[in-house]
Design an enzyme around this catalytic site. Structure first.
Site, PDB file in Angstrom:
ATOM      1  N   ARG A  90       0.837  -1.200   0.000  1.00 16.95           N
ATOM      2  CA  ARG A  90       0.000   0.000   0.000  1.00 16.95           C
ATOM      3  C   ARG A  90       0.870   1.247   0.000  1.00 16.95           C
ATOM      4  NH1 ARG A  90      -4.930  -1.794   4.138  1.00 16.95           N
ATOM      5  NH2 ARG A  90      -5.358  -3.743   3.012  1.00 16.95           N
TER       6      ARG A  90
ATOM      7  N   ARG B 135       2.145   1.560  10.399  1.00 13.64           N
ATOM      8  CA  ARG B 135       1.690   1.891   9.053  1.00 13.64           C
ATOM      9  C   ARG B 135       2.877   1.728   8.121  1.00 13.64           C
ATOM     10  NH1 ARG B 135      -2.801   4.417   7.334  1.00 13.64           N
ATOM     11  NH2 ARG B 135      -3.368   4.929   9.466  1.00 13.64           N
TER      12      ARG B 135
ATOM     13  N   GLU C 200      -6.139  -1.358  14.549  1.00 11.65           N
ATOM     14  CA  GLU C 200      -7.017  -2.158  13.708  1.00 11.65           C
ATOM     15  C   GLU C 200      -6.213  -3.301  13.080  1.00 11.65           C
ATOM     16  OE1 GLU C 200      -9.092   0.094  10.719  1.00 11.65           O
ATOM     17  OE2 GLU C 200      -9.335  -1.723   9.507  1.00 11.65           O
TER      18      GLU C 200
ATOM     19  N   SER D  57     -10.699  -6.415   9.469  1.00  8.46           N
ATOM     20  CA  SER D  57     -11.882  -5.745   8.985  1.00  8.46           C
ATOM     21  C   SER D  57     -12.687  -6.824   8.290  1.00  8.46           C
ATOM     22  CB  SER D  57     -11.455  -4.647   8.012  1.00  8.46           C
ATOM     23  OG  SER D  57     -12.539  -3.819   7.711  1.00  8.46           O
TER      24      SER D  57
ATOM     25  N   ARG E  13       0.825  -5.227  12.708  1.00  7.42           N
ATOM     26  CA  ARG E  13       0.144  -4.675  13.886  1.00  7.42           C
ATOM     27  C   ARG E  13      -0.077  -5.752  14.948  1.00  7.42           C
ATOM     28  NH1 ARG E  13      -4.219  -0.636  10.996  1.00  7.42           N
ATOM     29  NH2 ARG E  13      -2.648   0.802  10.158  1.00  7.42           N
TER      30      ARG E  13
END
Length: 423
Positions: free
Chosen positions: A260, A275, A347, A350, A388
């Site tokens: 990403r 991130r 997070e 999802s 994470r």
RNA sequence: GGAGAGAUGGCUGAGUGGUUUAAAGCGGCGGAUUGCUAAUCCGUUGUACGCCUAUCAGGCGUACCGGGGGUUCGAAUCCCCCUCUCUCCGCCA
């Protein structure tokens, strides 16, 4: 992609859904183009019908030795008109598609209405956050002290946001991946897949990454390929443009790196592993019958939660409100891990039900009980995202002496090692 | 990268400009026959879009033979471009 006929017949409901999402959508323009397209289509089809009939007659009369030049020249004119109408129809069809593709999915009726992340609802919190009798370190300090991750050299090789796992750090990453794959294949009934990591534009459009999120992806322009931002892309597209002849549900699990650009997030969370531009993820995807999809969504969340329960990490499950829902999702739960060093939630998963939104885009159908082709419902969920998870694990299990304990479920994947220590 | 062959319905496989709105077989579905099963016989068979009847169904039309263009009154069939598969050669972990 929404069903055009549904939009036609439920204009008010679509307008309300878009307002709840905070999405700007030009429905009037869409319906205008739709109307024009159908008018052109009707005229063209009528002329084609005539041409077919006359052409057949020409064939018969020619065999009988009759002169057909009159009819042929008349049909030449009709053919020209048809060509004009076909061009117009193609243009309108493309216009329609362009207007339809950026329209987000309609939220499920149960989804809480809210403007942004502030409207999300915490569904449950599981596990206890640790209380330290010392000042807890962040994962950055822990990883560096224990020689697990080399941040500096990652930046040297590839730039900031790229990680080099070293020694037991690399072993820990691999252990987590294998632990999760084993759990989902052995206990949750998923079929393991190793997909390509580069996909072309049609695939990216099938799951909704294109056209809206082009800037967030790494593109290999010379070959028209994109690095996948999530395994959802190749997994859901495995059955693109297929009428499935196998029983549902289809359940896939895959470990892949995810790439990403984080184009809109420059400057945020730049330090450490929270991130990054490349991270590993174990992804779950299911293709199911429409009436099952909401039950399966709950199941999917459970599967992701089981990972965290086995690793004995505190987490919470949140339901996203209308304003925070992803583009293609009708309903979505996020799972957040407690990062004991940062004192914040991260997070790591999802889980979304897309209903038939992706299936319509990607053309994935099955035969229902009556044998009629219908679009499947697609779901996916992280089970779960690495980096994470790694952060939360280090911070959760840090000890006063600077070492990090390994949870029991993971020990077998690390040669029985139960503690990471500085060497 | 070079040369060649190919892509037709759920599957196999015919079809080189108009009685083919794709033959035949297999499979599927329905029925007949039959102690049961098997076999046999008869019928049936896809998808999308548009319009209509006023509708849990049907009728009419259009498109679809890998994808996209073109030639023609008319294209699965002729021409061009692209994609993929197979074979051989080259290169390569």
């Amino acid at each position: 992609m929404l069903d055009l006929r549904y939009i036609r017949d439920n204009e008010a409901a679509v307008r309300q859904a878009m307002a709840q999402r905070g999405a700007e959508v030009d429905l009037d323009g869409l319906l205008r183009v739709d109307h024009a397209r159908r008018a052109v289509l009707q005229e063209a089809e009528q002329l084609k019908s005539e041409r077919n009939a006359v052409s057949k007659e020409i064939g018969v009369r020619k065999r009988a030795g009759e002169d057909t030049t009159d009819q042929q020249s008349r049909m030449r004119c009709v053919g020209q008109r048809i060509q004009e109408l076909d061009e117009e129809s193609r243009r309108l069809q493309a216009d329609l598609q362009e207007r339809l593709l950026p329209i987000p999915n309609i939220p499920c009726a149960d989804v809480p209405v809210g403007p942004d992340a502030s409207g999300n609802r915490v569904v449950r919190e599981v596990g206890t956050r640790p209380a330290f009798d010392f000042e807890p370190a962040t994962h950055v300090d822990l990883a560096e002290r224990l020689g697990l991750v080399d941040f500096a050299r990652g930046a040297k090789i590839s730039g900031s946001g790229f990680l080099v796992y070293t020694g037991w750090g690399a072993r820990l990453e691999r252990a987590l991946i294998q632990f999760m794959l084993d759990l989902h294949t052995r206990e949750h009934g998923y079929t393991e897949i190793q997909p390509p990591l580069l996909c072309h534009a049609a695939t990216m459009t099938g799951t909704g990454q294109l056209p809206k999120m082009a800037d967030d992806m790494y593109a290999v322009e010379s070959d028209g390929l994109y690095l996948i931002p999530t395994a959802e892309v190749p997994l859901t597209n495995l059955h693109r443009e297929e009428l499935l002849d196998r029983p549902l549900p289809i359940k896939y699990v895959a470990h892949t790196p995810c790439f990403r650009r984080e184009a809109g997030a420059a400057g945020r969370d730049t330090r450490g592993m929270i991130r990054v531009h490349q991270f590993d993820k174990v992804e779950l995807v299911q293709l199911v019958e429409p009436d099952q999809s909401y039950a399966v969504l709950e199941e999917l969340v459970q599967h992701a939660e089981t990972v965290l329960q086995r690793l004995e990490l505190p987490y919470r499950v949140c339901e996203l409100c209308t304003g925070d829902l992803g583009f293609a999702a009708a309903r979505c739960y996020d799972i957040e891990l407690w990062a004991a060093g940062h004192q914040d939630w991260l997070e790591v998963s999802s889980c979304s039900n897309f209903e038939d939104f992706q299936a319509r885009r990607a053309g994935i159908r099955y035969r229902d009980g009556a044998g009629k082709p219908r679009f499947v419902h697609t779901l996916n969920g992280s089970g779960v995202a690495l980096a994470r998870l790694y952060v939360a694990l280090l911070e959760q299990y840090q000890q006063a002496d600077g070492s990090v304990r390994i949870p029991a479920a993971l020990c077998p994947y690390l040669d029985g090692k139960d503690r990471l220590q500085a060497v």
